[in-house]
Design an enzyme around this catalytic site. Sequence first.
Site, mmCIF file in Angstrom:
data_model
loop_
_atom_site.group_PDB
_atom_site.id
_atom_site.type_symbol
_atom_site.label_atom_id
_atom_site.label_comp_id
_atom_site.label_asym_id
_atom_site.label_seq_id
_atom_site.Cartn_x
_atom_site.Cartn_y
_atom_site.Cartn_z
ATOM 1 N N GLY A 172 1.995 -9.623 1.630
ATOM 2 C CA GLY A 172 1.291 -8.391 1.313
ATOM 3 C C GLY A 172 0.295 -8.708 0.311
ATOM 4 N N CYS A 173 0.223 -7.938 -0.887
ATOM 5 C CA CYS A 173 -0.513 -8.525 -1.775
ATOM 6 C C CYS A 173 0.275 -9.194 -2.997
ATOM 7 C CB CYS A 173 -1.310 -7.366 -2.641
ATOM 8 S SG CYS A 173 -3.008 -7.286 -1.886
#
Lengths: 288, 288
Positions: free
Chosen positions: A116-117
Amino acid sequence: MTQDNFYQPMMSQAGLKPTFSVLALDEYGLTNEVHIAGESPLTLFIDNKEVVTLMTLGIYPEALTIGYLRNQRFIEYLTEIKSVCVNWDRERVDVVTFKGITEWDRKISKRTITTGCGQGTVFSCSVDKIYHVRLPEVQIKQSYIYALLNALNQYNEIYRQAGAVHGCALCEGTEILYFVEDVGRHNAADTIAGQMWLNQWTGENKVFYTTGRLTSEIVMKAANMGIAILLSRSGVTQMGIELAEQIGVTMIARAKGKHFLVYTGTKNIIFDAIPSMDTVKILDKHYE
Amino acid sequence: MTQDNFYQPMMSQAGLKPTFSVLALDEYGLTNEVHIAGESPLTLFIDNKEVVTLMTLGIYPEALTIGYLRNQRFIEYLTEIKSVCVNWDRERVDVVTFKGITEWDRKISKRTITTGCGQGTVFSCSVDKIYHVRLPEVQIKQSYIYALLNALNQYNEIYRQAGAVHGCALCEGTEILYFVEDVGRHNAADTIAGQMWLNQWTGENKVFYTTGRLTSEIVMKAANMGIAILLSRSGVTQMGIELAEQIGVTMIARAKGKHFLVYTGTKNIIFDAIPSMDTVKILDKHYE
């Protein structure tokens, strides 16, 4: 493409307004009215059992919910779902199935947090199943890549207004079939997966575009949707490459203007529009 | 800042090589040798109980592990941790505590998936506790903001090589104390939290910089680290603003060159370096 047995669950239509107007001070000490992205929690319940809370822009919560369940492999067929009902006051979406979810404990118990981040989530039951997927080989013309990138420039409205969002698109030939923005690219991707399921679009001959990076999780989502070509303006990760090679996904990344890099599936690109040397601008790299 | 009772758990030192060299085809059909970021799964066990699997660049796995546990509020004090041992062959990190984790079931049972790039994770026990946090007011000079942005340009090595990473930095005054890159900004932030804990750095008078967006989750991590000022080149979300206003975090975002926007804590900025009108370049927005 409609069929006699074109099934859709009962669904609410509870999309939110995507941007907010706020005041911010700039470098001159002057007050600016600017737009920012919303970010709302949506807790997903299946048959009244809590699964997860997603943070989303909230524009297509029903499609997001359905796509999430599909990509996480909680549910195999759309016909298992009786209804999808979003209630923003309670910040929840209730999914009701006809027969319940099989192997609930196994599906819910293990968590994998992927890039994801930082910390996206793909339940690990997804990871186990994906290695059995083999996608058919699909070719793509370089001229089509450029046509798509050009068409995509017309989108990204929320981004232009507010920033802080990622966009994903489902494409076919040189056309954008469906474009979604969300505060996170995984939610945008899941929303596309949900819409595909609802409209009975297959992944065959489709291209999946994202502004975000091509990580293992995005490759997995594409494979779950049956899409064999990924296109991104951003970069790739090594695990994304490994997975893509295994499943047969073509990764075209760092795509901007006339430039791109093909990391996997190089034999699937038809170089019918090679630029001349002096018309290519090498653009500065940006953070994804 | 050392003390007589400067405690550190026993720790492995198992950092991985961050980038890989691969071959990719460009728009001319020519083969390029390019660098890409690694992405390795690391499954976290506390006292042999599985918590989560993180996907990480793998450079500072011990600090990441400790920071994750801190930011998720599994553990209150570093002295609770006996050892942190990373084993990449088994793709796991084992944390051993002296007395076990209190309220395990409550801490492990609820999951919140926040924005990340779609689906980051903050266990909801974190969310409940954060509303009780109130940070002391800290001011920052505009000239220091510019000095930090300038200093940060010297970093971002992996990004320059491989892209596909996010960077975070812990700053004080005009100095970068600690800079971390990871495939995800939440992991980079957690790694900083872990290093702060190990070195007994407090968040007082510190600035937290990230290339990623200032979402509710990042605001929460900053608050957990006691840091009252956030700086980002990217945008913000509405929930990030709400949380920041509640806790007392100053958000400076869209920072590039001489431009920035202050969304919360506007009274904490000392405008000692207002640019003249014709030296400011308004840069194009980019995807975060």
